[in-house]
Design a protein around this motif. Sequence first.
Motif, mmCIF file in Angstrom:
data_model
loop_
_atom_site.group_PDB
_atom_site.id
_atom_site.type_symbol
_atom_site.label_atom_id
_atom_site.label_comp_id
_atom_site.label_asym_id
_atom_site.label_seq_id
_atom_site.Cartn_x
_atom_site.Cartn_y
_atom_site.Cartn_z
ATOM 1 N N SER A 229 0.627 -0.901 0.238
ATOM 2 C CA SER A 229 0.049 -0.223 0.104
ATOM 3 C C SER A 229 0.730 1.291 -0.111
ATOM 4 C CB SER A 229 -0.756 -0.088 0.895
ATOM 5 O OG SER A 229 -1.935 -1.335 1.232
ATOM 6 N N ASP A 230 2.308 1.126 0.035
ATOM 7 C CA ASP A 230 2.795 1.990 -0.214
ATOM 8 C C ASP A 230 2.823 2.594 -1.345
ATOM 9 O OD1 ASP A 230 4.633 0.273 -0.845
ATOM 10 O OD2 ASP A 230 6.320 0.317 0.047
ATOM 11 N N GLY A 231 2.425 1.959 -2.803
ATOM 12 C CA GLY A 231 2.566 2.071 -3.707
ATOM 13 C C GLY A 231 3.145 1.707 -4.338
ATOM 14 N N ASN A 232 4.297 0.422 -4.009
ATOM 15 C CA ASN A 232 5.633 -0.086 -4.342
ATOM 16 C C ASN A 232 5.643 -1.250 -5.264
ATOM 17 O OD1 ASN A 232 7.968 2.201 -5.115
ATOM 18 N ND2 ASN A 232 7.579 1.950 -2.366
ATOM 19 N N LEU A 233 6.019 -1.750 -6.132
ATOM 20 C CA LEU A 233 6.096 -3.964 -6.538
ATOM 21 C C LEU A 233 7.477 -3.839 -5.616
ATOM 22 C CD1 LEU A 233 4.293 -5.908 -7.581
ATOM 23 C CD2 LEU A 233 5.912 -5.522 -10.114
ATOM 24 N N VAL A 247 9.714 -0.764 -7.912
ATOM 25 C CA VAL A 247 9.080 0.148 -9.304
ATOM 26 C C VAL A 247 7.632 0.879 -8.330
ATOM 27 C CG1 VAL A 247 8.250 0.735 -10.886
ATOM 28 C CG2 VAL A 247 9.668 -1.320 -10.926
ATOM 29 N N ASP A 248 8.010 2.217 -7.960
ATOM 30 C CA ASP A 248 6.976 3.060 -7.698
ATOM 31 C C ASP A 248 6.203 2.838 -8.857
ATOM 32 O OD1 ASP A 248 5.645 5.068 -6.373
ATOM 33 O OD2 ASP A 248 7.497 6.362 -6.075
ATOM 34 N N LEU A 249 4.566 2.653 -8.289
ATOM 35 C CA LEU A 249 3.302 2.817 -9.137
ATOM 36 C C LEU A 249 2.694 3.987 -8.954
ATOM 37 C CD1 LEU A 249 3.073 -1.394 -9.856
ATOM 38 C CD2 LEU A 249 4.354 0.479 -11.444
ATOM 39 N N VAL A 268 0.643 -5.901 -12.988
ATOM 40 C CA VAL A 268 -0.458 -5.790 -11.562
ATOM 41 C C VAL A 268 -0.640 -4.072 -12.188
ATOM 42 C CG1 VAL A 268 1.371 -4.080 -10.855
ATOM 43 C CG2 VAL A 268 -0.167 -5.617 -8.860
ATOM 44 N N GLY A 269 -2.183 -4.156 -10.998
ATOM 45 C CA GLY A 269 -2.486 -3.052 -11.062
ATOM 46 C C GLY A 269 -2.319 -1.986 -10.107
ATOM 47 N N SER A 270 -3.281 -1.213 -10.069
ATOM 48 C CA SER A 270 -2.812 -0.422 -8.836
ATOM 49 C C SER A 270 -4.011 1.356 -9.023
ATOM 50 C CB SER A 270 -1.385 1.057 -9.047
ATOM 51 O OG SER A 270 -1.872 1.502 -9.997
ATOM 52 N N ASP A 282 14.749 -7.148 -13.942
ATOM 53 C CA ASP A 282 15.068 -5.549 -13.435
ATOM 54 C C ASP A 282 14.328 -4.407 -12.697
ATOM 55 O OD1 ASP A 282 14.175 -4.837 -15.534
ATOM 56 O OD2 ASP A 282 16.696 -4.624 -17.194
ATOM 57 N N GLY A 283 13.493 -4.809 -12.902
ATOM 58 C CA GLY A 283 11.981 -3.917 -12.799
ATOM 59 C C GLY A 283 11.602 -2.877 -14.265
ATOM 60 N N THR A 284 12.383 -2.958 -15.218
ATOM 61 C CA THR A 284 12.141 -2.046 -15.902
ATOM 62 C C THR A 284 10.888 -1.714 -16.314
ATOM 63 O OG1 THR A 284 14.082 -2.291 -16.972
ATOM 64 C CG2 THR A 284 12.761 -1.194 -18.661
ATOM 65 N N VAL A 285 9.983 -0.476 -16.544
ATOM 66 C CA VAL A 285 8.582 -0.660 -17.375
ATOM 67 C C VAL A 285 8.248 -0.678 -18.044
ATOM 68 C CG1 VAL A 285 6.403 0.683 -16.774
ATOM 69 C CG2 VAL A 285 7.961 0.901 -14.926
ATOM 70 N N LYS A 286 7.987 -1.736 -19.063
ATOM 71 C CA LYS A 286 7.660 -1.816 -20.591
ATOM 72 C C LYS A 286 6.228 -1.305 -20.546
ATOM 73 C CE LYS A 286 9.532 -6.977 -20.134
ATOM 74 N NZ LYS A 286 9.205 -8.375 -20.805
ATOM 75 N N TRP A 287 4.959 -1.469 -20.189
ATOM 76 C CA TRP A 287 3.885 -0.195 -20.258
ATOM 77 C C TRP A 287 2.897 0.084 -19.273
ATOM 78 C CZ3 TRP A 287 -0.333 -2.565 -19.903
ATOM 79 C CH2 TRP A 287 -0.240 -4.477 -20.091
ATOM 80 N N SER A 288 2.832 0.611 -19.317
ATOM 81 C CA SER A 288 1.105 0.955 -18.997
ATOM 82 C C SER A 288 0.175 1.175 -19.272
ATOM 83 C CB SER A 288 1.629 2.551 -17.988
ATOM 84 O OG SER A 288 1.173 2.124 -16.643
ATOM 85 N N HIS A 289 -1.176 0.443 -18.576
ATOM 86 C CA HIS A 289 -2.120 1.202 -19.381
ATOM 87 C C HIS A 289 -3.344 2.105 -18.784
ATOM 88 C CE1 HIS A 289 -5.394 0.607 -22.929
ATOM 89 N NE2 HIS A 289 -6.273 0.114 -21.508
ATOM 90 N N PRO A 290 -3.305 3.441 -18.726
ATOM 91 C CA PRO A 290 -5.015 3.658 -18.020
ATOM 92 C C PRO A 290 -5.914 3.398 -18.035
ATOM 93 C CG PRO A 290 -3.867 5.300 -19.566
ATOM 94 C CD PRO A 290 -2.975 3.888 -20.071
ATOM 95 N N VAL A 291 -7.300 3.003 -16.700
ATOM 96 C CA VAL A 291 -7.625 3.055 -17.024
ATOM 97 C C VAL A 291 -8.978 4.442 -16.440
ATOM 98 C CG1 VAL A 291 -7.752 0.515 -18.245
ATOM 99 C CG2 VAL A 291 -8.570 1.118 -14.935
ATOM 100 N N GLY A 292 -8.227 4.779 -15.861
ATOM 101 C CA GLY A 292 -8.928 5.592 -14.971
ATOM 102 C C GLY A 292 -9.536 5.867 -13.874
ATOM 103 N N ASP A 293 -9.165 4.573 -13.193
ATOM 104 C CA ASP A 293 -10.202 4.289 -12.571
ATOM 105 C C ASP A 293 -8.838 2.924 -11.063
ATOM 106 O OD1 ASP A 293 -12.035 3.937 -9.682
ATOM 107 O OD2 ASP A 293 -14.091 4.126 -10.950
#
Length: 401
Positions: A229-233, A247-249, A268-270, A282-293
Motif C-alpha cells: 500500500s506504499d505504492g511500490n511493487l 518500482v514506484d507505481l 499488476v494493477g494499482s 530488473d524492474g524496467t517498466v515495459k508499458w502501462s495502460h490507464p483506465v481512469g479508476d
Amino acid sequence: MFRKFLIGFIICLVCLSPIAAENWTSFAGGIDHSGYREDTSDFVTNLWTFNLESPLHSSPAIYKDNIYVVSADGILTAINMETGEKEWNLDLDSKTNSSPIVNSNMLYIGCEDGLKAINISDHEIEWKYDCGCVESTPFFYEDAVYFGSDDGRLYGLDKDNGDEVLNVKLDGELKSSPIVVNDSVYIGSTNAKLYSVGTDNDTNWDFTTGDEILSSPAFVNETVIFGSSDGNLYCLNVSEGDLNWKVDLNNKIVSSPTVDEHDCSVYVGSDEGNLTCIDIRDGTVKWSHPVGDKIQSTPALKDNLIVFASNNGNLYVLNKYTGIEEFSYNPGTILFNSPITSSPVINGNSLFFGDDAGYFYSLNIDKHEVPGSTQMYYSIAIIIIVIVLAVVVLRKLKNKK
C-alpha cells in the motif's frame, strides 16, 4: 513383459494427469497467479449471466465442469461452466471475502469465523476450524491447507481433519493470501512486512515495506513479487529476503501480481488506475495502460492476452506484449456500473468474472463475444422513461404558450 509394463505405466500417467490438472489449489490457480486452466475436454463456451443476489468480492475456483463462487453473504454456489445453471449451493453461515480453493473433491474457504472444508460430493461441511476472520485465500501444499488470519497467525491444517500442522504468531493482520514453495510459506501483513516461514514453524526472514501488504505474493525464478500500500511493487530473493528491485507505481497496490516467466514479465494493477507490465529481471517498466479508476483485481493470463477489471465497472482484455486493448466489456452499461474487485479466471476459451452488484458472467475470450447485459435493459427502460417525460414536459410548456 517389459512392453506390457510400459503400456500399463503410460495408461496410468494418462489417467492420473487430468486429475492433478483439475485441482485449483491457490488464489488465482497457482504461484504465478495466471488464473488460467487449459481445457482438454469437449467443453463448449457459452455466453451467460448468473445472479448471485449478493456482492462478489472473492475470486472463483475452477474444478472439473463447475466453477465455484462465494458471495459476500457467505453463499457458496457451484455453477455449470457450459450452461450457466446452478448445480448446488450451500450457506456457510458466515460472511466471507476469501476465495475458494479445491483439491480432490474438497473445497476450502475462509470465513469471518475461521476456515471451512466442504465435501463437493455431498455438499456438506466436512470440518471447520475456529479462529479469527479469514480473508486470506488458502493454499494447498503437501496434504495441508495454509492461510493467514486477522488474529495475526499463520495456520497450516491437515486436509482431512483440520488438525494443526502449523501455528505461528506474526504481527498485524494477515489478509494477504499465502503461497508455499519448497517448504516455505510467503505471506504479507498489515504491519507492512512480508514473511517467509518454514512449514516446520521456523521464521526464515521478514522484509519491511512502507505500508500494509494486502497484495498476495507471486513466485518466479527464485524470487517473490508483491505489492504494498506504499505504492511500490517489490521483488525479493527468496533465499535471504534481499531486495532485487522495486518500482514506484504512485498509488496503493491491492492487486496481486501475475507473472509470465517465459516473457519475463509481471503484470499488476494499482489504485492509480493503471495496469503496468514490468520486466521481472530488473524492474524496467515495459508499458502501462490507464483506465481512469482503481484496479484491485488480479490479472488473468492466456496466450498473448492479459485480462483484468476495474472499479469503473469495465473488464479489459489487452495484448500482453504491447498493452493495446483488444476489447472491453461494460456489463453495467454506464448507468448501472458496479465496481469489479473480484479477479477473472479463464477455462479454455471461456472467461469468467463477477462484480460487486452480484452478477457473474461467462464470455468467449477468443471470439470477443459477451452476454447480453441485464442492466442494459434497465438502461433502455430508463432512457425511454426520460424521453417520454421530456416529451410530456415540452408539450405542457407548449400548451401554456
